[in-house]
Scaffold this motif. Sequence first.
Motif, mmCIF file in Angstrom:
data_model
loop_
_atom_site.group_PDB
_atom_site.id
_atom_site.type_symbol
_atom_site.label_atom_id
_atom_site.label_comp_id
_atom_site.label_asym_id
_atom_site.label_seq_id
_atom_site.Cartn_x
_atom_site.Cartn_y
_atom_site.Cartn_z
ATOM 1 N N ASP A 85 6.476 -11.484 3.953
ATOM 2 C CA ASP A 85 5.846 -10.247 3.223
ATOM 3 C C ASP A 85 6.603 -10.273 1.732
ATOM 4 O O ASP A 85 7.968 -9.839 1.694
ATOM 5 N N LEU A 86 5.784 -10.863 0.762
ATOM 6 C CA LEU A 86 6.427 -10.593 -0.546
ATOM 7 C C LEU A 86 6.889 -9.491 -1.091
ATOM 8 O O LEU A 86 7.751 -9.490 -2.007
ATOM 9 N N ALA A 87 6.408 -8.321 -0.756
ATOM 10 C CA ALA A 87 6.808 -7.187 -1.366
ATOM 11 C C ALA A 87 7.977 -6.558 -0.518
ATOM 12 O O ALA A 87 8.564 -5.619 -0.945
ATOM 13 N N MET A 118 0.274 1.567 -5.929
ATOM 14 C CA MET A 118 1.223 1.673 -4.711
ATOM 15 C C MET A 118 2.428 1.095 -5.340
ATOM 16 O O MET A 118 2.650 0.227 -6.078
ATOM 17 N N ARG A 119 3.651 1.645 -4.637
ATOM 18 C CA ARG A 119 4.994 1.246 -4.813
ATOM 19 C C ARG A 119 5.867 0.793 -3.641
ATOM 20 O O ARG A 119 5.483 1.177 -2.532
ATOM 21 N N THR A 120 6.609 -0.136 -3.761
ATOM 22 C CA THR A 120 7.664 -0.516 -2.848
ATOM 23 C C THR A 120 8.631 0.596 -2.656
ATOM 24 O O THR A 120 8.801 1.569 -3.282
ATOM 25 N N PRO A 121 9.579 0.372 -1.525
ATOM 26 C CA PRO A 121 10.557 1.513 -1.415
ATOM 27 C C PRO A 121 11.588 1.481 -2.529
ATOM 28 O O PRO A 121 12.110 2.527 -2.801
ATOM 29 N N LEU A 126 3.423 -2.204 -7.002
ATOM 30 C CA LEU A 126 3.126 -3.198 -5.682
ATOM 31 C C LEU A 126 2.770 -4.616 -6.507
ATOM 32 O O LEU A 126 3.195 -5.700 -6.055
ATOM 33 N N GLN A 127 2.033 -4.700 -7.483
ATOM 34 C CA GLN A 127 1.583 -6.084 -7.826
ATOM 35 C C GLN A 127 2.432 -6.859 -8.387
ATOM 36 O O GLN A 127 2.428 -8.134 -8.074
#
Length: 312
Positions: A85-87, A118-121, A126-127
């Motif tokens: 999972d690259l994110a 969207m955002r990561t933790p 996200l992109q």
Amino acid sequence: MTTRITTPFNAQSTAAEVLDGIDLTGRRAIVTGGASGIGVETARALAAAGAEVTLAVRDLGAGERTAGDIIATTGNKQILVAPLDLADQASVAAFAAAWDGPLHILVNNAGVMASPEMRTPEGWELQFATNHLGHFALATRLHPALASAGGARVVSVSSSAHLRSPVVFDDIHFKNREYEPWSAYGQSKTANVLFAVEATKRWAGDGITVNSLMPGGIRTNLQRYVSDEDLERMRTQMGATAFTWKTTEQGAATSVLVATSPLLDGIGGRYFEDCEEAELNEPGSRRGVAAYALDPEAAARLWQVTTDTLAA
């Protein structure tokens, strides 16, 4: 003045045609996003030429089904599946830590396009986190494996959407500007080109070359956030005469060319489309590569910013 790379292939060429006569026996490849879209056909073509191919995927079930299909169609049983999972930087680290031995071809193919905000933790957009930060972390962690292979190649799958935005260093993650899905996607795709420029500069001494590419317009799951109305509007903007959908086999052709063609031996830091090196973009056109995406100063800056971001 460098010589522009041209090939006998074109927009209609398929991955299988590009690989005809190339033997990849004994070579090991990783294809991120290898269970959908052009990733499947990229992996299939490499497998058909004899490579061991690892599908690095989020959905292991889809990966296993794809591996079975590639084994059945190519007869090559060296098709492996591993979670990635690259994110998620922990997932990237785990994947790289589990890799053993040399790596000859890394195809950074997976991506997310024009998603809602969207955002990561970590708070990363996200992109950018998926398309650039994840692939950067993967490639740099796998650098020892690439260096040990001798003549390794990294393929950075970009897009003509890079023409929509340079990397906005003052606000990469849309903290202070309004989020716009296509600008965010374009920025991440510019980052894919800049990565190829700087990685080649840093890694050429290890025999590693990195090139980026535009696969062409292919209707795949990548566009799951893009409506048919959006696509039709884009098609109109580009001029319908200048835009036709490619098959996934045609879409994978430029990736495979960059990954394997003898014409690119020792060549890195360049951007390809329709199976040849692209020319500089002309204003108003959706073809070619933006000068800002090949800018060595921006490439060096992005490398430092990315390193700092991942270390924080």
